[in-house]
Design a protein around this motif. Structure first.
Motif, mmCIF file in Angstrom:
data_model
loop_
_atom_site.group_PDB
_atom_site.id
_atom_site.type_symbol
_atom_site.label_atom_id
_atom_site.label_comp_id
_atom_site.label_asym_id
_atom_site.label_seq_id
_atom_site.Cartn_x
_atom_site.Cartn_y
_atom_site.Cartn_z
ATOM 1 N N LEU A 161 0.834 -1.206 0.000
ATOM 2 C CA LEU A 161 0.000 0.000 0.000
ATOM 3 C C LEU A 161 0.869 1.256 0.000
ATOM 4 C CD1 LEU A 161 -2.541 -1.320 2.617
ATOM 5 C CD2 LEU A 161 -3.197 -0.501 0.338
ATOM 6 N N THR B 75 -10.895 6.510 2.198
ATOM 7 C CA THR B 75 -10.985 5.069 2.405
ATOM 8 C C THR B 75 -12.074 4.775 3.438
ATOM 9 O OG1 THR B 75 -9.706 3.025 2.712
ATOM 10 C CG2 THR B 75 -9.145 4.869 4.166
ATOM 11 N N THR C 33 -4.382 -0.170 5.989
ATOM 12 C CA THR C 33 -4.907 0.638 4.884
ATOM 13 C C THR C 33 -4.707 2.128 5.189
ATOM 14 O OG1 THR C 33 -6.669 -1.033 4.752
ATOM 15 C CG2 THR C 33 -6.881 0.886 3.325
ATOM 16 N N ILE D 198 -9.102 4.589 -1.829
ATOM 17 C CA ILE D 198 -8.691 3.192 -1.599
ATOM 18 C C ILE D 198 -9.899 2.383 -1.125
ATOM 19 C CG2 ILE D 198 -7.102 1.596 -0.452
ATOM 20 C CD1 ILE D 198 -5.158 3.771 0.032
ATOM 21 N N ASP E 74 -7.318 -2.114 -2.217
ATOM 22 C CA ASP E 74 -6.713 -2.925 -1.160
ATOM 23 C C ASP E 74 -7.332 -4.322 -1.283
ATOM 24 O OD1 ASP E 74 -5.769 -4.265 1.033
ATOM 25 O OD2 ASP E 74 -5.992 -2.581 2.425
ATOM 26 N N CYS F 54 -3.251 -3.791 -4.437
ATOM 27 C CA CYS F 54 -2.294 -4.205 -3.407
ATOM 28 C C CYS F 54 -2.738 -5.499 -2.738
ATOM 29 C CB CYS F 54 -2.174 -3.115 -2.350
ATOM 30 S SG CYS F 54 -1.514 -1.601 -3.044
#
Ligand SMILES: *Cc1c(COP(=O)(O)O)cnc(C)c1O
Length: 366
Positions: free
Chosen positions: A64, A81, A89, A129, A157, A179
């Motif tokens: 990440l 996020t 994260t 994300i 993610d 990721c």
């Protein structure tokens, strides 16, 4: 009957010879840090994800971080996020000097609610994300559309979503970067720490290769300030062996989930996980919702059935993020999920008897 939450041993036993052979090859080649076994795995994993490039790194948190650095995220930037994820994260955003901006999730999939994105965008926003929680992908079409309209980039993610799909597309292949973590308990787990970033962008791939290896273009010639975030050779070799089994293991997880669904669906006070129409859910975690999840966790533990909670405290209520000033009530869906979630034992090697036993003990407790 004892039902462990995870059982890494039974899977290892099933591939013991292949693993021994792969580790011996790393020893014979003394390819310990990066090297040919990491490269081979990178090629195989990129192909698996339908991406042009995979960059092996030390763990999922590195993945990440390196992805954010490749896109030049820095102090003063904001990245949108969700609060119901593993802290890595948000940490990766913070370690770049940027600020995580949380938005709430959807009550049916526990994933990012695309309808909440636009209100969170400011002139400082650079990226989004989405986290593919528990092995089910977030609703990527609207997320990509909003990102495009506001000139933001998207990092998936996919640490819990190896082999998951969205409308037939592989996890990691839709955003600018995807990721992955190969922490031992993940659906594709190393025998140690490892992670990877996948992308179709050759420039980003080249930048990440530099970052993970001290900014080198060649040995001892450093064109940027980077870091050591390399994957080790043993992990590359182990992951190549395990990748060949991932489809079969994923199907076994899905079969186990269907049995839990059958036994626990239509039970009052239990919400079973919903597989969205767009999704191939890979059930990294099979999480039910129930009102007294704390109590049930303990009662099942007393019966030798081991469950877990993912995650008991959403990130905005963690001490580490209290400076963001988002108190209780800020993200009601994520907060309800945190209170009610109960993750049942889930892995490919789980037996039908174990699932049936777990489900019947749960029903007895209600
Ligand atoms: C496991 C995980 C990570 C971090 O991976 P590590 O390999 O443990 O560093 C990041 N995000 C999510 C959603 C995870 O589940």
């Amino acid at each position: 009957m004892k039902v462990p939450f995870l059982d890494l041993k039974s899977q290892y036993v099933s591939i013991k010879e292949e693993i021994a052979d792969a580790l011996q090859q790393v020893l014979d080649n003394t390819a310990f840090a990066g090297g040919k076994f990491v490269e081979e795995f990178e090629n195989e994993f990129a192909a698996f994800c339908n991406c042009d490039h995979a960059i092996g790194v030390g763990n999922g948190t590195d993945a990440l971080w390196v992805a954010l650095l490749a896109k030049d995220i820095k102090h003063g930037d904001e990245v949108i996020t969700v609060p119901n994820t593993f802290i890595a994260t948000a940490e990766a955003i913070s370690i770049c000097g940027a600020t995580p901006v949380f938005i709430d999730v959807k009550e049916d999939t526990y994933n990012m609610d695309p309808d909440k994105i636009e209100a969170a965008i400011t002139p400082k926003t650079k990226a989004i994300i989405p986290v593919h929680l528990y092995g089910q992908m977030a609703d990527m079409d609207p997320i990509m559309e909003i990102a495009k309209a506001h000139n933001l980039f998207v990092i998936e993610d996919a640490s819990q979503a190896h082999a998951a799909q969205y409308k037939g597309k592989k996890a990691g292949s839709i955003g600018d970067l995807g990721c992955f973590s190969f922490y031992p308990g993940k659906n594709l787990g190393a025998y140690g720490e490892a992670g990877a970033v996948v992308t179709n962008d050759a420039n980003l791939a080249a930048r990440m290769k530099m970052f993970r290896d001290h900014g080198q273009i060649k040995k001892y010639y450093h064109s940027i300030v980077g870091w050591n975030a390399r994957m080790d050779g043993f992990q590359g070799a182990v992951l190549s062996v395990k990748l060949k089994h991932l489809e079969a293991w994923t199907e076994a997880r899905r079969k186990n989930a269907r049995l839990y669904d059958k036994l626990l669906g239509n039970t009052a006070d239990i919400v079973i996980p919903k597989e969205a129409d767009y999704a191939r859910h890979v059930y990294h975690v099979y999480s039910i919702r129930t009102k007294n999840s704390d109590q049930m966790l303990q009662q099942l533990h007393d019966k030798d059935i081991y469950c877990a909670m993912h995650y008991p405290v959403p990130l905005h209520l963690q001490d580490a993020y209290k400076d963001l000033g988002k108190g209780k009530g800020s993200f009601p869906v994520a907060e309800i999920c945190a209170e009610q979630q109960l993750s049942l034992p889930m892995y490919p090697e789980l037996t039908e008897e174990m699932i049936t036993h777990t489900a019947s003990e749960i029903k007895k407790l209600l």
